[in-house]
Design an enzyme around this catalytic site. Sequence first.
Site, PDB file in Angstrom:
ATOM      1  N   ASP A   1     -15.301  12.902   2.883  1.00  0.00           N
ATOM      2  CA  ASP A   1     -13.681  12.402   2.832  1.00  0.00           C
ATOM      3  C   ASP A   1     -13.143  13.934   2.461  1.00  0.00           C
ATOM      4  OD1 ASP A   1     -11.010  11.830   2.671  1.00  0.00           O
ATOM      5  OD2 ASP A   1     -11.870   9.741   2.758  1.00  0.00           O
TER       6      ASP A   1
ATOM      7  N   HIS B   1     -12.884  11.331   6.635  1.00  0.00           N
ATOM      8  CA  HIS B   1     -11.499  10.666   6.311  1.00  0.00           C
ATOM      9  C   HIS B   1     -11.349   9.482   7.365  1.00  0.00           C
ATOM     10  CE1 HIS B   1      -8.138   9.341   4.044  1.00  0.00           C
ATOM     11  NE2 HIS B   1      -7.297   9.315   5.129  1.00  0.00           N
TER      12      HIS B   1
END
Length: 231
Positions: A169, A200
Amino acid sequence: MNDRVTIKGRDGEFAAYVAQPKALPAPAIVVLQELFGVNADIRATCDELAEQGFLAVAPDLFWRLEPGLSLSVTSEEDWQHGLRLYQAYDRDAGVRDVEDTIKAVSGFPECDGKVGILGYCLGALMVFLTAARSDVDAAVAYHGGDTDKYLGESGGLRAPLLMHLGEEDEFIPKSAQAAIKQALASKPNATIYSYPGQRHAFSRHGGAHYDPAAASLAHTRTYQFLHQNLG
C-alpha cells in the site's frame, strides 16, 4: 424505504444511500466512503452487501463540505478534488455522524437491531475511530489510511474488528502496518489480514490496482465475519 434516506444527526441532517436485502428485517451495515463521496463504487458495495442479506446504508460523510458528492476514481481532477476535501475533513465530527447513523439505522423497522460498520481508506479510519469510541456490533476496515496515528485509542476497541491491509500500500507504509499489527496483537477481538503484492484499494471496483483474486478473498472473509458476528 427508498434508496435514499435522511439521517437527523446532532450537527444537522445528511443523506444516505440505502440498499435493502430481500428478507427483512435484517442486520445492518453502515458503509463508510473513501474521499470520493458516496459514489458508484460505494453504492455497488452496498448493493453487494444487500445481496448477502444485509441492510446497507452509506451516509454522506462530506455533507458539511460538499453534500451529495460522487467522484470518479479514474479522474485525476476528481482525485485532487477529493484530496482537498479529505484534508479539510473533521474526523471527530465525522465520528459523531457515524454514531448518529448507527443510532438511526438501528431504529429502522427494516433493521433487526444489529449494526456493523465497514469502510474503505478514510472510511476505514472512521471505522477504527468509531469502534474505539462507541459501541458497534462488528467493524471491518479496508486499508485505513492514518490508522497508525490513532493507535493510542485501541484500548477502547470492544467490538469484533476485521482489518484488510495491502502489503504494498503506497499510502500505508510498512512501518505503519507493523505498528498497527503490534498494537492490535494483544486484542483477541481483532483480526488483520495482509495481502502480499497488493497496493492501496486493491478491492475497489474499477480501481487502478483492482485485483480480482485478492478482492474476492477479502470480500469472502468480510462476509463470513459479518454473518458470524451479526447473525
